[in-house]
Scaffold this motif. Structure first.
Motif, PDB file in Angstrom:
ATOM      1  N   VAL A   1       0.843  -1.206   0.000  1.00  0.00           N
ATOM      2  CA  VAL A   1       0.000   0.000   0.000  1.00  0.00           C
ATOM      3  C   VAL A   1       0.876   1.253   0.000  1.00  0.00           C
ATOM      4  N   VAL A   2       1.882   1.294   0.865  1.00  0.00           N
ATOM      5  CA  VAL A   2       2.744   2.477   0.955  1.00  0.00           C
ATOM      6  C   VAL A   2       3.545   2.668  -0.330  1.00  0.00           C
ATOM      7  N   GLU A   3       4.164   1.610  -0.808  1.00  0.00           N
ATOM      8  CA  GLU A   3       5.040   1.731  -1.972  1.00  0.00           C
ATOM      9  C   GLU A   3       4.280   1.941  -3.281  1.00  0.00           C
ATOM     10  N   LEU A   4       3.123   1.307  -3.430  1.00  0.00           N
ATOM     11  CA  LEU A   4       2.385   1.412  -4.694  1.00  0.00           C
ATOM     12  C   LEU A   4       1.470   2.631  -4.773  1.00  0.00           C
ATOM     13  N   THR A   5       1.003   3.104  -3.611  1.00  0.00           N
ATOM     14  CA  THR A   5       0.068   4.238  -3.642  1.00  0.00           C
ATOM     15  C   THR A   5       0.665   5.521  -3.085  1.00  0.00           C
ATOM     16  N   GLY A   6       1.773   5.414  -2.370  1.00  0.00           N
ATOM     17  CA  GLY A   6       2.359   6.591  -1.738  1.00  0.00           C
ATOM     18  C   GLY A   6       1.614   7.018  -0.482  1.00  0.00           C
ATOM     19  N   ALA A   7       0.713   6.158   0.002  1.00  0.00           N
ATOM     20  CA  ALA A   7      -0.053   6.476   1.210  1.00  0.00           C
ATOM     21  C   ALA A   7       0.872   6.544   2.419  1.00  0.00           C
ATOM     22  N   ALA A   8       0.461   7.295   3.415  1.00  0.00           N
ATOM     23  CA  ALA A   8       1.202   7.370   4.672  1.00  0.00           C
ATOM     24  C   ALA A   8       1.173   6.003   5.353  1.00  0.00           C
ATOM     25  N   PRO A   9       2.254   5.637   6.050  1.00  0.00           N
ATOM     26  CA  PRO A   9       2.285   4.335   6.723  1.00  0.00           C
ATOM     27  C   PRO A   9       1.112   4.097   7.678  1.00  0.00           C
ATOM     28  N   VAL A  10       0.652   5.118   8.368  1.00  0.00           N
ATOM     29  CA  VAL A  10      -0.463   4.924   9.298  1.00  0.00           C
ATOM     30  C   VAL A  10      -1.736   4.565   8.531  1.00  0.00           C
ATOM     31  N   LEU A  11      -1.983   5.182   7.385  1.00  0.00           N
ATOM     32  CA  LEU A  11      -3.143   4.832   6.563  1.00  0.00           C
ATOM     33  C   LEU A  11      -2.996   3.421   6.004  1.00  0.00           C
TER      34      LEU A  11
END
Length: 144
Positions: free
Chosen positions: A39-49
């Motif tokens: 999720v973090v690497e593919l979407t750039g979302a914050a780790p908490v999200l």
């Protein structure tokens, strides 16, 4: 007077069940960390999200395995009973997720620890909370 009766404490300390719960937790931690990283690497979302998504994925996996293996002798087989246990498990695990999220946030945001490592450490801290709460409230263990 003890808040948790002695027979519940003895049931919690059963080595086989605790070992099964730990091994299921390891599988959940692997899935959680894999989904978090994706999720973090593919979407750039914050780790908490990303953690919110990864936590629910691992909760579903761990519930299924714990229901069919770890606590199989404690659970009624009806679909209604299973759905009720699943809902209780999600509520109960919210405490463990809150612990893991807090550890992830503090270690990653405050101390700069890599988010995947911070996540694994948070999962470890939440293990005891989850084991006790799941045993007592989701599957309502008792002495055989």
């Amino acid at each position: 007077m003890s808040v948790i009766p002695g027979n519940y404490i003895r049931s919690l300390l059963r080595g086989v069940r605790a070992g099964q719960f730990l091994s299921v937790g390891i599988a959940g931690a692997i899935l959680d960390t894999l989904v978090l990283t994706l999720v973090v690497e593919l979407t750039g979302a914050a780790p908490v999200l990303g953690k919110v998504v990864s936590a629910e994925a691992s909760i579903i996996l761990m519930f299924i395995i714990n229901d069919k293996w770890t606590f199989s002798g404690e659970a009624a087989e009806s679909m209604t009973a299973t759905v009720k246990r699943f809902l209780r498990s999600n509520v109960v695990r919210a405490g463990g997720v809150a612990v893991a999220l807090t550890v992830l946030f503090v270690l990653n945001s405050v101390f700069g620890v890599w988010y995947a490592l911070a996540n694994i450490l948070g999962i470890g801290v939440g293990f005891v909370v989850n084991y006790v709460a799941e045993s007592l409230f989701t599957w309502r263990v008792h002495v055989d």
